[in-house]
Write a protein that holds these residues in place. Structure first.
Motif, short mmCIF file in Angstrom:
data_model
loop_
_atom_site.label_atom_id
_atom_site.label_comp_id
_atom_site.label_asym_id
_atom_site.label_seq_id
_atom_site.Cartn_x
_atom_site.Cartn_y
_atom_site.Cartn_z
N UNK A 1 0.85 -1.20 0.00
CA UNK A 1 0.00 0.00 0.00
C UNK A 1 0.88 1.25 0.00
N UNK A 2 0.63 2.15 -0.92
CA UNK A 2 1.37 3.40 -0.99
C UNK A 2 1.02 4.30 0.18
N UNK A 3 2.04 4.91 0.77
CA UNK A 3 1.84 5.82 1.90
C UNK A 3 1.98 7.27 1.45
N UNK B 1 12.34 -3.04 -5.02
CA UNK B 1 12.89 -1.91 -4.28
C UNK B 1 11.78 -1.04 -3.70
N UNK B 2 12.05 -0.47 -2.54
CA UNK B 2 11.13 0.48 -1.92
C UNK B 2 11.50 1.88 -2.43
N UNK C 1 5.01 3.47 -6.27
CA UNK C 1 5.97 3.88 -5.23
C UNK C 1 5.43 3.51 -3.85
N UNK C 2 6.34 3.24 -2.94
CA UNK C 2 5.92 2.96 -1.57
C UNK C 2 5.49 4.23 -0.84
N UNK D 1 -6.54 3.79 -5.64
CA UNK D 1 -5.81 3.34 -6.81
C UNK D 1 -4.65 2.41 -6.49
N UNK D 2 -4.23 2.34 -5.21
CA UNK D 2 -3.14 1.44 -4.88
C UNK D 2 -3.58 0.27 -4.04
N UNK D 3 -4.91 0.12 -3.85
CA UNK D 3 -5.42 -1.00 -3.04
C UNK D 3 -5.18 -2.33 -3.75
#
Length: 212
Positions: free
Chosen positions: A1-3, A160-161, A181-182, A210-212
């Protein structure tokens, strides 16, 4: 999940006011470099006291004395520090040693790296936690945001993070989110909005959807 990370670069009082409005919608708060210059580690300590569970980044942009400078931020309550990718491997290793001793993390700022991929490979081999593709503030009007660099690193280094920063706005999310991206870092796109809380909520909802 993007933060979602908010970059707080103004006066400490303004940063605390902005954070009071946006904190339900952000995952990470960054004590930005201008705020560090103004207030030093007082800013980290006060924000940590006010938000004991919020992840805090001290944007020190370390270039030398990696272990000693990272120690200062971690002891003040930061969870992450930033180190410049252009720093020596010895400096980066020192910051990483500090992070490991405190149970914290290092984010590498890739700003001004001419050829990001080979440097990214080396940084990951050193054990860096997160690589940030970053358009410098002074170049944002003349230089495109680093979507191409983010895409290159995501394709070559799928595990990669990665983070992206520099001029991020609501309308640029459609270009960013497919690159997974993270962390997405937003500064004035939220803090300079007429209603920072409402804008942060819009970012939060778009990212979660959108990142779920």
């Amino acid at each position: 999940m993007t933060e979602l990370q908010i970059a707080l670069d103004g006066e400490l009082a303004a940063a605390l006011d902005a954070l009071a409005q946006v904190h339900p919608f952000v995952d990470i708060a960054e004590i930005g470099t201008p705020l560090v210059f103004r207030e030093g580690m007082r800013a980290v300590r006060e924000i940590r006291a006010a938000y004991p569970r919020l992840t805090l980044v001290a944007d020190l942009k370390i270039m030398d004395a990696g272990q000693a400078e990272a120690d200062i931020a971690f002891r003040a309550g930061a969870d992450r520090v930033t180190v410049m990718a252009l720093a020596s491997d010895a400096t980066i290793a020192g910051a990483l040693a500090s992070a490991r001793s405190h149970g914290k993390r290092v984010m590498i700022d890739m700003m001004q790296v001419a050829d990001p991929l080979p440097r990214a490979r080396r940084l990951l081999a050193l054990g860096c936690d997160l690589l940030c593709l970053h358009t410098a503030h002074d170049l944002q009007a003349a230089q495109a945001s680093p979507y191409a660099q983010l895409a290159q690193l995501r394709a070559a280094l799928p595990a990669a993070h990665l983070a992206i920063a520099g001029g991020v706005k609501l309308e640029t999310l459609e270009q960013i989110l497919p690159l997974r991206p993270q962390v997405i870092i937003v500064g004035s796109g939220i803090t300079a909005a007429p209603d920072p809380g409402a804008t942060a909520r819009q970012f939060h909802e778009r990212i979660r959807h959108e990142s779920a």
